[in-house]
Each structure stands twice: as structure tokens, then as C-alpha cells.
Motif scaffolding. Structure first.
Motif, short mmCIF file in Angstrom:
data_model
loop_
_atom_site.label_atom_id
_atom_site.label_comp_id
_atom_site.label_asym_id
_atom_site.label_seq_id
_atom_site.Cartn_x
_atom_site.Cartn_y
_atom_site.Cartn_z
N SER A 290 14.23 -0.07 2.11
CA SER A 290 15.13 0.04 3.26
C SER A 290 14.47 0.74 4.44
CB SER A 290 16.41 0.78 2.87
OG SER A 290 16.11 2.07 2.36
N THR A 291 13.66 1.77 4.17
CA THR A 291 12.98 2.50 5.25
C THR A 291 11.95 1.61 5.93
OG1 THR A 291 13.28 4.60 4.10
CG2 THR A 291 11.56 4.51 5.77
N LYS A 292 11.20 0.86 5.15
CA LYS A 292 10.18 -0.02 5.72
C LYS A 292 10.82 -1.14 6.54
CE LYS A 292 8.23 -0.21 1.57
NZ LYS A 292 7.31 -0.53 0.45
N LEU A 293 11.94 -1.65 6.05
CA LEU A 293 12.61 -2.73 6.76
C LEU A 293 13.19 -2.26 8.09
CD1 LEU A 293 14.42 -4.40 3.75
CD2 LEU A 293 12.60 -5.40 5.12
N VAL A 294 13.77 -1.08 8.12
CA VAL A 294 14.32 -0.56 9.37
C VAL A 294 13.23 -0.44 10.42
CG1 VAL A 294 15.27 1.51 10.44
CG2 VAL A 294 16.34 0.59 8.41
N PHE A 295 12.05 0.04 10.01
CA PHE A 295 10.95 0.14 10.97
C PHE A 295 10.50 -1.23 11.44
CE2 PHE A 295 10.79 4.57 10.27
CZ PHE A 295 9.97 5.11 11.26
N GLU B 194 3.42 -9.95 -8.77
CA GLU B 194 2.83 -8.91 -7.94
C GLU B 194 3.87 -7.85 -7.65
OE1 GLU B 194 1.71 -10.00 -4.03
OE2 GLU B 194 3.47 -11.20 -3.66
N PRO B 195 3.41 -6.67 -7.22
CA PRO B 195 4.36 -5.64 -6.83
C PRO B 195 5.06 -6.01 -5.55
CG PRO B 195 2.10 -4.95 -6.37
CD PRO B 195 2.02 -6.23 -7.14
N GLU B 196 5.95 -5.16 -5.16
CA GLU B 196 6.79 -5.40 -3.99
C GLU B 196 5.96 -5.77 -2.78
OE1 GLU B 196 9.01 -2.75 -0.70
OE2 GLU B 196 8.88 -1.96 -2.72
N SER B 197 6.34 -6.82 -2.10
CA SER B 197 5.70 -7.22 -0.86
C SER B 197 6.75 -7.21 0.23
CB SER B 197 5.08 -8.62 -0.98
OG SER B 197 6.08 -9.59 -1.17
N GLY B 198 6.34 -7.56 1.43
CA GLY B 198 7.26 -7.47 2.55
C GLY B 198 8.17 -8.67 2.64
N PRO B 199 9.19 -8.56 3.42
CA PRO B 199 10.15 -9.64 3.58
C PRO B 199 9.65 -10.66 4.56
CG PRO B 199 10.79 -7.80 4.90
CD PRO B 199 9.54 -7.39 4.19
N LYS B 200 10.22 -11.82 4.52
CA LYS B 200 9.87 -12.81 5.52
C LYS B 200 10.46 -12.37 6.85
CE LYS B 200 11.81 -16.67 5.80
NZ LYS B 200 11.99 -16.41 7.20
N GLY C 181 0.80 -1.22 0.00
CA GLY C 181 0.00 0.00 0.00
C GLY C 181 0.83 1.27 0.00
N VAL C 182 2.12 1.17 0.34
CA VAL C 182 3.00 2.35 0.38
C VAL C 182 4.25 2.07 -0.45
CG1 VAL C 182 2.21 3.38 2.54
CG2 VAL C 182 3.89 1.53 2.61
N GLN C 183 4.04 1.74 -1.70
CA GLN C 183 5.17 1.42 -2.59
C GLN C 183 6.05 2.63 -2.87
OE1 GLN C 183 4.30 -1.25 -5.94
NE2 GLN C 183 2.25 -1.45 -5.12
N ARG C 184 5.54 3.82 -2.56
CA ARG C 184 6.33 5.04 -2.77
C ARG C 184 7.52 5.09 -1.81
NH1 ARG C 184 1.73 6.04 -0.12
NH2 ARG C 184 1.81 7.03 1.94
N LEU C 185 7.44 4.34 -0.72
CA LEU C 185 8.52 4.35 0.26
C LEU C 185 9.61 3.36 -0.13
CD1 LEU C 185 6.53 4.45 3.62
CD2 LEU C 185 7.87 6.28 2.60
#
Length: 301
Positions: A174-179, A284-290, A167-171
């Protein structure tokens, strides 16, 4: 060789994830409980990747989804790792691989997606497999254990994390992973403060060093390897290769931990793996990491 290098790297990283229960349980035997272990390992990862992920303007403008990522992603890592340390490796891994169920339902009800019949078939196969693994009709006589529930919760939280990622592919990733890493470390710190688990005060300094070495070697290589590889190949191809993780976990648990499955549980595993393959076939577009990984296309682990 260079063309196939991402494939080999991803296979290696998936093997590291599938065998990660070995160092986790060894560290547990040295005196580290699950929560304190996660506080240290995820805290180290968060600090390591902070220079790449902290972009203050982006964080300020997208604080709400990033906090949701910290909560869902951090909870996914915590539940998955805790279940892997204290539960049956095979059951935990297979129950986590119910991601097709949560991904399809979440996409339909929260993102307005319209799954095709193949994805609904994956949901049916995954649910059927989980039903058999949890005991079939006997599940109505004795409910699943709390470890089973944590394994299921890890997949559910990870699927929710994926939905926010998409839902926030604009980010930047690396930023999402750090959080996500800070989220897990923060949740672990809160649980320790509340007394859910005792602090490992009696652990020898050399064992603390081993935990740091595990984080900076095994965990870091698995993270970097999986992320580097999946960004260099098709999403469907990488998702199928990542299922090597599940295979490695099942085989190693049988050979090393002596875990065994009944015939009906084997059938349940096959159904879940088939569901994972069906889900991996789609682009599919980018999804989260395991959980714990920098893997952006994992179908489950």
C-alpha cells in the motif's frame, strides 16, 4: 464458488483494464487531454489510498526507493495511458507486453539474477514479435512513431518500477502504491505547469463529474479487484489470467475501433503473447502493479 471467486474477480478486473481505452477516449472527446485526465484520476486514487499507505516512519527510513517508485511508476502510468488514448490500442498493448525483455535484463544487470534458457527464449520471442509489429525490415526505413516510443517507454518504466518493488519487499504494498499514484499526479502537474498541455478550462462541470465517476467506479473497481484476487492465488496462475487484458484490448479494438492487423503483425502478437506466457510460468516475489492497477503480479498491463 468461493474457491473460484478470485479467478472470476481477476478475469473481471482484467477485462476492465483491457477495455479501459473506451472510457479514456470518451473522456478525451469530452475535452480532457491525457495529462490533465491523469492528474485528476491519479490524484483521487492517491488521496483515497493515503490512509492505508502513509506510514511516516517507514517513509522516512525508505525515502529514496519510494521516490524512485514515484518516478518510475508514475512515468509508466503516464506513458501507458497517454499512448492508449492517442495511439492504436493493439500496438500500444502489445508493445507494453514486452515486459519479459525488460524484466529479464533488469533482473540480470541490477539484481544479479541468473535467468534460465526459458526466460531468455521469452526475450527472443518478445523482441521478435515487437520487430514484426513495428514493421519488420521496414522499421529501418521509417522509425517508430512517438506513440510507439511511449508504449515502449511505459513497459520499460514499469519493469524498472517492478525491480524497485522487488528490492524493497520489507515495505507494505500500500505504501509503494500510494507513492506511485502521487508520482503520476505530480509528474502530470509539472508537465501542465510547463505548458506541455493546456488546462481543460472549457470542460463542462458535468464532464468533470463523469471523470470523477470513472475514477471512483471503473478505475477503483479494476484496482481493488485485481489486487484482492492476485493475493489469493498463485503468482503464475494470476499472471496467465491477466493476459485476458491483452486479449480483451485486441478484440474490442478490432470490433469497436475498426483496427486491423496484417498477417505479419498477427504473427508478432502471437510471439509476444507466448513470451508473456513463458514469463508467467515462473514464481517470483512481489512485483509492482500494472499502470494504474493494484495488481502485484501482472506480467504486463
Amino acid at each position: 464458488m468461493s474457491k473460484n471467486l478470485p479467478v472470476y474477480v481477476l478475469i473481471g478486473a482484467s477485462l476492465l483494464w483491457g477495455l479501459s481505452w473506451l472510457p479514456l477516449r470518451y473522456l478525451n472527446q469530452l475535452g480532457f487531454e491525457g495529462i490533465s485526465l491523469l492528474l485528476v484520476s491519479q490524484g483521487i486514487l492517491a488521496l483515497l489510498f493515503s490512509p492505508f499507505g502513509f506510514r511516516f516512519k517507514l517513509i522516512k527510513d525508505n525515502l529514496k526507493p519510494l521516490l524512485v517508485i514515484a518516478l518510475t511508476g508514475g512515468s509508466a502510468i503516464l506513458c501507458f495511458t497517454y499512448a492508449l488514448i492517442y495511439g492504436d490500442v493493439i500496438r500500444v498493448m502489445v508493445l507494453f507486453y514486452l515486459l519479459p525483455v525488460w524484466g529479464v535484463l533488469g533482473g540480470k544487470f541490477f539484481l544479479g539474477e541468473h535467468p534460465d534458457w526459458i526466460r531468455w527464449l521469452g526475450v527472443v520471442l518478445a523482441l521478435g514479435g515487437a520487430f514484426l509489429i513495428l514493421g519488420g525490415v521496414s522499421i529501418f526505413n521509417s522509425p517508430p512513431s512517438w506513440i510507439d516510443l511511449m508504449a515502449l517507454a511505459s513497459g520499460l518504466c514499469f519493469a524498472a518500477n517492478n525491480l524497485v518493488f522487488r528490492g524493497v519487499q520489507r515495505l507494505p504494498l500500500s505504501t509503494k502504491l500510494v507513492f506511485m499514484f502521487y508520482g503520476c499526479a505530480s509528474i502530470s502537474a509539472v508537465l501542465l505547469f510547463l505548458g506541455v498541455e493546456a488546462l481543460p478550462v472549457s470542460v463542462a462541470p458535468v464532464h468533470w463529474a463523469l471523470l470523477v465517476v470513472y475514477t471512483l467506479s471503473w478505475l477503483l473497481c479494476a484496482n481493488i479487484g485485481s489486487q484482492w484476487a492476485v493475493t489469493r492465488m498463485e503468482a503464475g496462475k494470476s499472471s496467465i489470467i491477466i493476459i485476458v487484458e491483452l486479449v480483451a484490448a485486441v478484440i474490442s479494438a478490432m470490433l469497436i475501433a475498426g483496427e486491423r492487423l496484417t498477417l505479419i503483425e498477427w504473427f508478432g502478437c502471437i510471439l509476444v503473447v507466448l513470451a508473456a506466457f513463458l514469463e508467467a510460468r515462473r514464481q517470483e516475489p512481489e512485483s509492482g502493479p500494472k499502470p494504474g492497477a493494484l495488481d502485484a503480479t501482472s506480467a504486463g498491463g
